[in-house]
Design a protein around this motif. Sequence first.
Motif, PDB file in Angstrom:
ATOM      1  N   ILE A  26       0.861  -1.182   0.000  1.00 26.02           N
ATOM      2  CA  ILE A  26       0.000   0.000   0.000  1.00 26.02           C
ATOM      3  C   ILE A  26       0.892   1.225   0.000  1.00 26.02           C
ATOM      4  CG2 ILE A  26      -1.782   1.297   1.240  1.00 26.02           C
ATOM      5  CD1 ILE A  26      -2.816  -1.364   2.311  1.00 26.02           C
ATOM      6  N   TYR A  36      -3.087  -9.570  10.854  1.00 22.43           N
ATOM      7  CA  TYR A  36      -4.196  -8.615  10.897  1.00 22.43           C
ATOM      8  C   TYR A  36      -5.504  -9.170  10.332  1.00 22.43           C
ATOM      9  CZ  TYR A  36      -7.003  -4.469   9.930  1.00 22.43           C
ATOM     10  OH  TYR A  36      -8.031  -3.566   9.867  1.00 22.43           O
ATOM     11  N   HIS A  40      -9.768  -7.535  10.605  1.00 20.14           N
ATOM     12  CA  HIS A  40     -10.295  -6.604   9.606  1.00 20.14           C
ATOM     13  C   HIS A  40     -11.816  -6.477   9.712  1.00 20.14           C
ATOM     14  CE1 HIS A  40     -11.380  -5.610   5.232  1.00 20.14           C
ATOM     15  NE2 HIS A  40     -10.938  -4.507   5.796  1.00 20.14           N
ATOM     16  N   PRO A  41     -12.326  -5.257   9.938  1.00 21.61           N
ATOM     17  CA  PRO A  41     -13.780  -5.073  10.072  1.00 21.61           C
ATOM     18  C   PRO A  41     -14.547  -5.495   8.822  1.00 21.61           C
ATOM     19  CG  PRO A  41     -12.607  -3.143  10.872  1.00 21.61           C
ATOM     20  CD  PRO A  41     -11.591  -4.012  10.174  1.00 21.61           C
ATOM     21  N   GLY A  42     -13.901  -5.468   7.684  1.00 20.58           N
ATOM     22  CA  GLY A  42     -14.537  -5.867   6.425  1.00 20.58           C
ATOM     23  C   GLY A  42     -14.404  -7.350   6.118  1.00 20.58           C
ATOM     24  N   ASP A  46     -12.577 -10.069   1.860  1.00 23.34           N
ATOM     25  CA  ASP A  46     -12.286  -8.802   1.188  1.00 23.34           C
ATOM     26  C   ASP A  46     -10.813  -8.445   1.302  1.00 23.34           C
ATOM     27  OD1 ASP A  46     -14.585  -8.076  -0.088  1.00 23.34           O
ATOM     28  OD2 ASP A  46     -15.226  -6.574   1.386  1.00 23.34           O
ATOM     29  N   LEU A  47     -10.264  -8.624   2.472  1.00 23.87           N
ATOM     30  CA  LEU A  47      -8.855  -8.266   2.654  1.00 23.87           C
ATOM     31  C   LEU A  47      -7.951  -9.132   1.772  1.00 23.87           C
ATOM     32  CD1 LEU A  47      -6.955  -6.399   4.037  1.00 23.87           C
ATOM     33  CD2 LEU A  47      -7.079  -7.794   6.100  1.00 23.87           C
ATOM     34  N   ILE A  50      -6.458  -8.304  -1.876  1.00 25.70           N
ATOM     35  CA  ILE A  50      -5.222  -7.566  -2.189  1.00 25.70           C
ATOM     36  C   ILE A  50      -3.974  -8.352  -1.818  1.00 25.70           C
ATOM     37  CG2 ILE A  50      -6.312  -5.295  -2.138  1.00 25.70           C
ATOM     38  CD1 ILE A  50      -5.094  -4.892   0.665  1.00 25.70           C
ATOM     39  N   LEU A  58      -7.400  -0.561  -4.627  1.00 24.62           N
ATOM     40  CA  LEU A  58      -8.614  -1.095  -4.012  1.00 24.62           C
ATOM     41  C   LEU A  58      -8.791  -0.580  -2.584  1.00 24.62           C
ATOM     42  CD1 LEU A  58     -11.040  -2.861  -4.550  1.00 24.62           C
ATOM     43  CD2 LEU A  58      -9.683  -4.864  -3.907  1.00 24.62           C
ATOM     44  N   PHE A  59      -7.673  -0.490  -1.869  1.00 26.60           N
ATOM     45  CA  PHE A  59      -7.732   0.048  -0.515  1.00 26.60           C
ATOM     46  C   PHE A  59      -8.256   1.482  -0.525  1.00 26.60           C
ATOM     47  CE2 PHE A  59      -5.837   2.640   2.794  1.00 26.60           C
ATOM     48  CZ  PHE A  59      -6.257   1.980   3.937  1.00 26.60           C
ATOM     49  N   THR A  62     -12.009   1.695  -1.266  1.00 27.88           N
ATOM     50  CA  THR A  62     -12.932   1.234  -0.231  1.00 27.88           C
ATOM     51  C   THR A  62     -12.931   2.134   0.997  1.00 27.88           C
ATOM     52  OG1 THR A  62     -11.224  -0.366   0.416  1.00 27.88           O
ATOM     53  CG2 THR A  62     -13.060  -1.187  -0.884  1.00 27.88           C
ATOM     54  N   HIS A  63     -11.759   2.540   1.445  1.00 28.00           N
ATOM     55  CA  HIS A  63     -11.719   3.404   2.639  1.00 28.00           C
ATOM     56  C   HIS A  63     -10.419   4.196   2.708  1.00 28.00           C
ATOM     57  CE1 HIS A  63      -9.948  -0.385   3.499  1.00 28.00           C
ATOM     58  NE2 HIS A  63     -10.956  -0.926   4.132  1.00 28.00           N
ATOM     59  N   TRP A  65      -9.988   6.867   4.087  1.00 31.73           N
ATOM     60  CA  TRP A  65      -9.824   7.542   5.381  1.00 31.73           C
ATOM     61  C   TRP A  65      -9.085   6.688   6.413  1.00 31.73           C
ATOM     62  CZ3 TRP A  65     -14.343   5.651   3.389  1.00 31.73           C
ATOM     63  CH2 TRP A  65     -14.921   4.576   4.058  1.00 31.73           C
ATOM     64  N   MET A  71      -1.838   1.637  11.138  1.00 35.75           N
ATOM     65  CA  MET A  71      -2.440   0.391  11.624  1.00 35.75           C
ATOM     66  C   MET A  71      -1.552  -0.827  11.415  1.00 35.75           C
ATOM     67  SD  MET A  71      -6.399   0.442  10.574  1.00 35.75           S
ATOM     68  CE  MET A  71      -6.450  -1.174  11.280  1.00 35.75           C
ATOM     69  N   LEU A  72      -0.862  -0.838  10.282  1.00 36.95           N
ATOM     70  CA  LEU A  72      -0.070  -2.021   9.914  1.00 36.95           C
ATOM     71  C   LEU A  72       1.416  -1.845  10.207  1.00 36.95           C
ATOM     72  CD1 LEU A  72      -1.779  -2.880   6.490  1.00 36.95           C
ATOM     73  CD2 LEU A  72      -2.231  -3.890   8.733  1.00 36.95           C
TER      74      LEU A  72
HETATM   75  C1  HEM Z   1     -13.627  -1.678   6.924  1.00 34.95           C
HETATM   76  C2  HEM Z   1      -8.818  -1.649   7.431  1.00 34.95           C
HETATM   77  C3  HEM Z   1      -8.373  -3.575   2.999  1.00 34.95           C
HETATM   78  C4  HEM Z   1     -13.172  -3.779   2.616  1.00 34.95           C
HETATM   79  C5  HEM Z   1     -12.350  -1.448   7.406  1.00 34.95           C
HETATM   80  C6  HEM Z   1     -12.039  -0.699   8.601  1.00 34.95           C
HETATM   81  C7  HEM Z   1     -10.702  -0.702   8.759  1.00 34.95           C
HETATM   82  C8  HEM Z   1     -10.146  -1.440   7.659  1.00 34.95           C
HETATM   83  C9  HEM Z   1      -9.905  -0.047   9.878  1.00 34.95           C
HETATM   84  C10 HEM Z   1     -13.073   0.029   9.471  1.00 34.95           C
HETATM   85  C11 HEM Z   1     -13.261   1.387   8.834  1.00 34.95           C
HETATM   86  C12 HEM Z   1     -14.374   2.202   9.379  1.00 34.95           C
HETATM   87  O1  HEM Z   1     -15.275   1.671  10.043  1.00 34.95           O
HETATM   88  O2  HEM Z   1     -14.387   3.430   9.102  1.00 34.95           O
HETATM   89  C13 HEM Z   1      -8.265  -2.185   6.284  1.00 34.95           C
HETATM   90  C14 HEM Z   1      -6.848  -2.327   6.030  1.00 34.95           C
HETATM   91  C15 HEM Z   1      -6.726  -2.864   4.779  1.00 34.95           C
HETATM   92  C16 HEM Z   1      -8.071  -3.067   4.256  1.00 34.95           C
HETATM   93  C17 HEM Z   1      -5.741  -1.917   6.986  1.00 34.95           C
HETATM   94  C18 HEM Z   1      -5.494  -3.220   3.990  1.00 34.95           C
HETATM   95  C19 HEM Z   1      -4.415  -3.740   4.537  1.00 34.95           C
HETATM   96  C20 HEM Z   1      -9.625  -3.766   2.482  1.00 34.95           C
HETATM   97  C21 HEM Z   1      -9.935  -4.227   1.163  1.00 34.95           C
HETATM   98  C22 HEM Z   1     -11.283  -4.276   1.050  1.00 34.95           C
HETATM   99  C23 HEM Z   1     -11.838  -3.851   2.313  1.00 34.95           C
HETATM  100  C24 HEM Z   1      -8.892  -4.581   0.110  1.00 34.95           C
HETATM  101  C25 HEM Z   1     -12.147  -4.660  -0.103  1.00 34.95           C
HETATM  102  C26 HEM Z   1     -11.780  -5.448  -1.098  1.00 34.95           C
HETATM  103  C27 HEM Z   1     -13.694  -3.271   3.763  1.00 34.95           C
HETATM  104  C28 HEM Z   1     -15.127  -3.146   4.000  1.00 34.95           C
HETATM  105  C29 HEM Z   1     -15.250  -2.520   5.236  1.00 34.95           C
HETATM  106  C30 HEM Z   1     -13.912  -2.290   5.730  1.00 34.95           C
HETATM  107  C31 HEM Z   1     -16.235  -3.600   3.070  1.00 34.95           C
HETATM  108  C32 HEM Z   1     -16.551  -2.131   5.932  1.00 34.95           C
HETATM  109  C33 HEM Z   1     -16.927  -3.180   6.934  1.00 34.95           C
HETATM  110  C34 HEM Z   1     -18.156  -2.780   7.713  1.00 34.95           C
HETATM  111  O3  HEM Z   1     -18.211  -1.659   8.203  1.00 34.95           O
HETATM  112  O4  HEM Z   1     -19.051  -3.620   7.818  1.00 34.95           O
HETATM  113  N1  HEM Z   1     -11.173  -1.879   6.850  1.00 34.95           N
HETATM  114  N2  HEM Z   1      -8.971  -2.655   5.208  1.00 34.95           N
HETATM  115  N3  HEM Z   1     -10.799  -3.542   3.159  1.00 34.95           N
HETATM  116  N4  HEM Z   1     -13.001  -2.768   4.823  1.00 34.95           N
HETATM  117 FE1  HEM Z   1     -11.007  -2.757   5.038  1.00 34.95          FE
END
Ligand code: HEM
Length: 84
Positions: A26, A36, A40-42, A46-47, A50, A58-59, A62-63, A65, A71-72
Amino acid sequence: GVSQLGKYTLEDLKQHKSPDDAWTAIQGKVYNMTPYLKFHPGGVKDLMRIAGRDGTKLFMLTHSWVNAEFMLDACFVGFLVQGP
Ligand code: HEM
């Protein structure tokens, strides 16, 4: 120190795409996501999208912010570099 960290190409990343050995990049930094995954909340699925590749786009889609660099920090293994 930073000088002891690895330098990895996209080809190197491809060797680390399973849940027990899942690397991604990233914004130029390579991370071992395995510890980790379960946090992952998602979700793991999904994680894992990547794993073994550059996850920046993609990161950010999706988010953008989320502060992945912070975090990592403990999962940081080196820098992404251009292949030979
Ligand atoms: C939510 C971290 C990669 C999909 C989150 C949240 C964090 C996080 C901290 C909570 C965010 C919030 O509530 O505002 C990470 C990290 C990643 C990563 C550190 C990479 C190392 C991804 C990827 C995808 C993804 C690649 C999709 C392909 C999601 C989804 C949520 C989410 C769908 C929402 C889950 C929910 O609220 O139900 N992620 N993420 N994430 N992430 Fe990731």
